[in-house]
Design a protein around this motif. Structure first.
Motif, PDB file in Angstrom:
ATOM      1  N   GLU A  83       0.813  -1.215   0.000  1.00 28.97           N
ATOM      2  CA  GLU A  83       0.000   0.000   0.000  1.00 28.97           C
ATOM      3  C   GLU A  83       0.852   1.273   0.000  1.00 28.97           C
ATOM      4  OE1 GLU A  83      -3.218   0.659  -0.154  1.00 28.97           O
ATOM      5  OE2 GLU A  83      -3.888  -1.408  -0.348  1.00 28.97           O
ATOM      6  N   GLY A  84       2.170   1.103   0.049  1.00 31.54           N
ATOM      7  CA  GLY A  84       3.052   2.262   0.007  1.00 31.54           C
ATOM      8  C   GLY A  84       3.232   2.974   1.328  1.00 31.54           C
ATOM      9  N   LEU A  85       2.957   2.281   2.432  1.00 35.24           N
ATOM     10  CA  LEU A  85       3.122   2.885   3.750  1.00 35.24           C
ATOM     11  C   LEU A  85       4.585   2.824   4.190  1.00 35.24           C
ATOM     12  CD1 LEU A  85      -0.004   1.507   5.638  1.00 35.24           C
ATOM     13  CD2 LEU A  85       0.208   3.548   4.214  1.00 35.24           C
ATOM     14  N   LEU A  86       4.972   3.799   4.991  1.00 38.08           N
ATOM     15  CA  LEU A  86       6.343   3.856   5.509  1.00 38.08           C
ATOM     16  C   LEU A  86       6.406   3.007   6.774  1.00 38.08           C
ATOM     17  CD1 LEU A  86       9.184   5.013   5.158  1.00 38.08           C
ATOM     18  CD2 LEU A  86       8.452   7.008   6.484  1.00 38.08           C
ATOM     19  N   VAL A  87       6.483   1.708   6.595  1.00 34.45           N
ATOM     20  CA  VAL A  87       6.415   0.758   7.690  1.00 34.45           C
ATOM     21  C   VAL A  87       7.789   0.153   7.944  1.00 34.45           C
ATOM     22  CG1 VAL A  87       5.720  -1.095   6.124  1.00 34.45           C
ATOM     23  CG2 VAL A  87       5.220  -1.310   8.544  1.00 34.45           C
ATOM     24  N   SER A  88       8.084  -0.112   9.206  1.00 36.50           N
ATOM     25  CA  SER A  88       9.352  -0.743   9.572  1.00 36.50           C
ATOM     26  C   SER A  88       9.102  -1.722  10.709  1.00 36.50           C
ATOM     27  CB  SER A  88      10.400   0.314   9.963  1.00 36.50           C
ATOM     28  OG  SER A  88       9.886   1.207  10.935  1.00 36.50           O
ATOM     29  N   VAL A  89      10.080  -2.587  10.981  1.00 36.21           N
ATOM     30  CA  VAL A  89       9.916  -3.688  11.937  1.00 36.21           C
ATOM     31  C   VAL A  89      10.763  -3.444  13.185  1.00 36.21           C
ATOM     32  CG1 VAL A  89      10.436  -6.141  12.315  1.00 36.21           C
ATOM     33  CG2 VAL A  89       9.229  -5.412  10.250  1.00 36.21           C
ATOM     34  N   HIS A  90      10.147  -3.706  14.347  1.00 37.63           N
ATOM     35  CA  HIS A  90      10.811  -3.457  15.632  1.00 37.63           C
ATOM     36  C   HIS A  90      10.433  -4.551  16.628  1.00 37.63           C
ATOM     37  CE1 HIS A  90      11.840   0.383  13.854  1.00 37.63           C
ATOM     38  NE2 HIS A  90      10.595   0.394  13.404  1.00 37.63           N
ATOM     39  N   SER A  91      10.950  -4.436  17.861  1.00 39.92           N
ATOM     40  CA  SER A  91      10.848  -5.575  18.777  1.00 39.92           C
ATOM     41  C   SER A  91       9.873  -5.394  19.934  1.00 39.92           C
ATOM     42  CB  SER A  91      12.233  -5.924  19.334  1.00 39.92           C
ATOM     43  OG  SER A  91      12.765  -4.860  20.093  1.00 39.92           O
ATOM     44  N   ASP A  92       9.447  -4.167  20.242  1.00 41.30           N
ATOM     45  CA  ASP A  92       8.448  -3.897  21.275  1.00 41.30           C
ATOM     46  C   ASP A  92       8.987  -4.246  22.665  1.00 41.30           C
ATOM     47  OD1 ASP A  92       6.070  -2.965  22.253  1.00 41.30           O
ATOM     48  OD2 ASP A  92       4.811  -4.517  21.402  1.00 41.30           O
ATOM     49  N   ASP A  93       8.722  -5.452  23.134  1.00 41.42           N
ATOM     50  CA  ASP A  93       9.179  -5.925  24.454  1.00 41.42           C
ATOM     51  C   ASP A  93       9.886  -7.265  24.258  1.00 41.42           C
ATOM     52  OD1 ASP A  93       7.731  -4.008  26.522  1.00 41.42           O
ATOM     53  OD2 ASP A  93       6.279  -4.499  24.945  1.00 41.42           O
ATOM     54  N   PRO A  94      11.100  -7.231  23.740  1.00 37.64           N
ATOM     55  CA  PRO A  94      11.738  -8.462  23.249  1.00 37.64           C
ATOM     56  C   PRO A  94      11.990  -9.529  24.304  1.00 37.64           C
ATOM     57  CG  PRO A  94      13.296  -6.628  23.270  1.00 37.64           C
ATOM     58  CD  PRO A  94      11.939  -6.045  23.511  1.00 37.64           C
ATOM     59  N   ALA A  95      12.170  -9.155  25.557  1.00 35.02           N
ATOM     60  CA  ALA A  95      12.391 -10.169  26.589  1.00 35.02           C
ATOM     61  C   ALA A  95      11.148 -11.040  26.791  1.00 35.02           C
ATOM     62  CB  ALA A  95      12.768  -9.499  27.906  1.00 35.02           C
ATOM     63  N   TYR A  96       9.987 -10.490  26.439  1.00 33.99           N
ATOM     64  CA  TYR A  96       8.727 -11.188  26.677  1.00 33.99           C
ATOM     65  C   TYR A  96       8.134 -11.805  25.416  1.00 33.99           C
ATOM     66  CZ  TYR A  96       8.837  -8.684  31.129  1.00 33.99           C
ATOM     67  OH  TYR A  96       9.193  -8.212  32.361  1.00 33.99           O
ATOM     68  N   PHE A  97       8.505 -11.274  24.244  1.00 30.85           N
ATOM     69  CA  PHE A  97       7.810 -11.660  23.016  1.00 30.85           C
ATOM     70  C   PHE A  97       8.665 -12.477  22.063  1.00 30.85           C
ATOM     71  CE2 PHE A  97       5.271  -7.528  23.688  1.00 30.85           C
ATOM     72  CZ  PHE A  97       4.434  -8.159  24.585  1.00 30.85           C
ATOM     73  N   GLY A  98       9.825 -12.924  22.517  1.00 29.42           N
ATOM     74  CA  GLY A  98      10.565 -13.896  21.730  1.00 29.42           C
ATOM     75  C   GLY A  98      11.582 -13.349  20.763  1.00 29.42           C
ATOM     76  N   GLY A  99      11.950 -12.075  20.882  1.00 28.27           N
ATOM     77  CA  GLY A  99      13.027 -11.672  20.003  1.00 28.27           C
ATOM     78  C   GLY A  99      13.223 -10.191  19.774  1.00 28.27           C
ATOM     79  N   TYR A 100      14.458  -9.896  19.362  1.00 25.70           N
ATOM     80  CA  TYR A 100      14.884  -8.537  19.043  1.00 25.70           C
ATOM     81  C   TYR A 100      14.633  -8.267  17.560  1.00 25.70           C
ATOM     82  CZ  TYR A 100      16.608  -8.514  23.774  1.00 25.70           C
ATOM     83  OH  TYR A 100      16.660  -8.555  25.150  1.00 25.70           O
TER      84      TYR A 100
END
Length: 340
Positions: free
Chosen positions: A261-278
């Motif tokens: 859709e052409g959105l400026l989206v990027s990937v991050h980790s949020d709360d990595p100790a709890y959610f399985g990864g950086y």
């Protein structure tokens, strides 16, 4: 590892079990168990609130400036191995001041850890002070006023915690004060709450980035605005799976649609100790699920850099590093639309 920026990470959510145990012993804090395996078993969540209950319980081990410095340093050391060159880190002062920890202890401790990481690992960091939305707008204003004498230590404000029932409009005054102080403004919206929360974050709070934003896909007009204005969306796939705000099958994650859709989206980790990864774990999981290619991983890294609050020259240098990394692998990256 693609050079990148981490824009959606809660420093309290990087509290790994080994450091949790170390700080509990150092500060004589009782935990539900002192067995690492038992503590890790608590990290199974059916919803956002389940996660928040464990998350806030664990914060009791953070007491002194040294504890906050150690927390920041540990995260930044790990982030550097994931290719992160710039980390814009959320912190929740209210979750500490409510326990009797002074604002200065929190802010100066985290800043000290950032300085140490810059010297040791060559990673740049900055702090974004977040308001806990379940505490309300008046508490946000009071927290910001308390923090302003430490203004040199943070670059912006954000909005996090339980989303549903606490729309962005409740925090208008705090964000107006932040804008007057020249602080950057971001907000969690469109994770649990609907597209209306994203609209409010943009129109009422004047945010420059939307954290999560997955549910923006439900509103074609909103999508058009996000695309036209190139408002960054900081998406956290493994977090979405852990909290069940997206399909448990990463192959069905909305990220590809957002990119298409052409959105400026990027990937991050949020709360990595709890959610399985950086960051690198999130990208690797998406690749394993067939959601992103190596070239798309590069595009996401470039998008993250473009979405950062780095100044123009620093941003250009980091983008050059991303493109050079791609070129060495035969991948040509176009600049994100907002850089053209």
């Amino acid at each position: 590892m693609w050079p990148t920026a981490e824009l959606h990470v809660h420093i309290e959510g990087t509290l790994e079990v080994p450091l949790l145990l170390t700080l509990a012993q150092r500060n004589d804090i009782a935990l539900p168990s002192h067995d690492a395996a038992v503590l890790r078993a608590r990290y199974e969540f059916s919803c956002l609130q389940d996660f928040l209950d464990v998350y806030y319980d664990n914060l009791a081990v953070l007491v002194h400036e040294r504890d906050f410095a150690d927390l920041a340093l540990a995260y930044l050391q790990r982030a550097a191995t994931a290719g992160v060159r710039r980390a814009e880190i959320f912190f929740d002062p209210q979750s500490h001041t409510s326990r009797g920890v002074a604002m200065g202890t929190v802010v100066r401790g985290l800043s000290r850890g950032i300085e140490q990481a810059r010297e040791l690992y060559g990673i740049d960091g900055a702090l974004i002070l977040c308001f806990l939305r379940h505490l309300g707008g008046d508490a946000a204003v009071a927290t910001l006023r308390e923090a302003l004498p430490l203004r040199e230590h943070f670059i912006g404000v954000g909005l996090d915690s339980s989303e549903v029932g606490f729309p962005p409009s409740l925090f208008r005054e705090a964000f107006e004060i932040a804008a007057a102080e020249g602080l950057h403004r971001v907000a969690h919206a469109g994770e649990e709450g609907g597209p209306d929360y994203v609209w409010e974050a943009l129109d009422v709070l004047g945010v420059e980035r939307i954290d999560h934003g997955n549910r923006a896909l439900e509103d074609a007009e909103l999508m058009a605005v996000l695309r036209h204005r190139q408002i960054p969306l900081t998406v956290c796939p493994l977090s979405n799976v852990a909290l069940r705000t997206a399909s448990a099958d990463l192959a069905e994650h909305p990220l590809p649609v957002m990119l298409d859709e052409g959105l400026l989206v990027s990937v991050h980790s949020d709360d990595p100790a709890y959610f399985g990864g950086y960051v690198d774990d999130n990208v690797a999981a998406l690749r394993s699920a067939g959601v992103v290619s190596e070239a798309t991983a590069g595009r996401l890294a470039a998008n993250a850099v473009m979405s950062s609050f780095l100044d123009g020259d620093a941003k250009a240098r980091l983008l050059d590093e991303v493109r050079a990394y791609g070129a060495a692998r035969g991948i040509e990256l176009l600049a994100p639309a907002s850089a053209r």
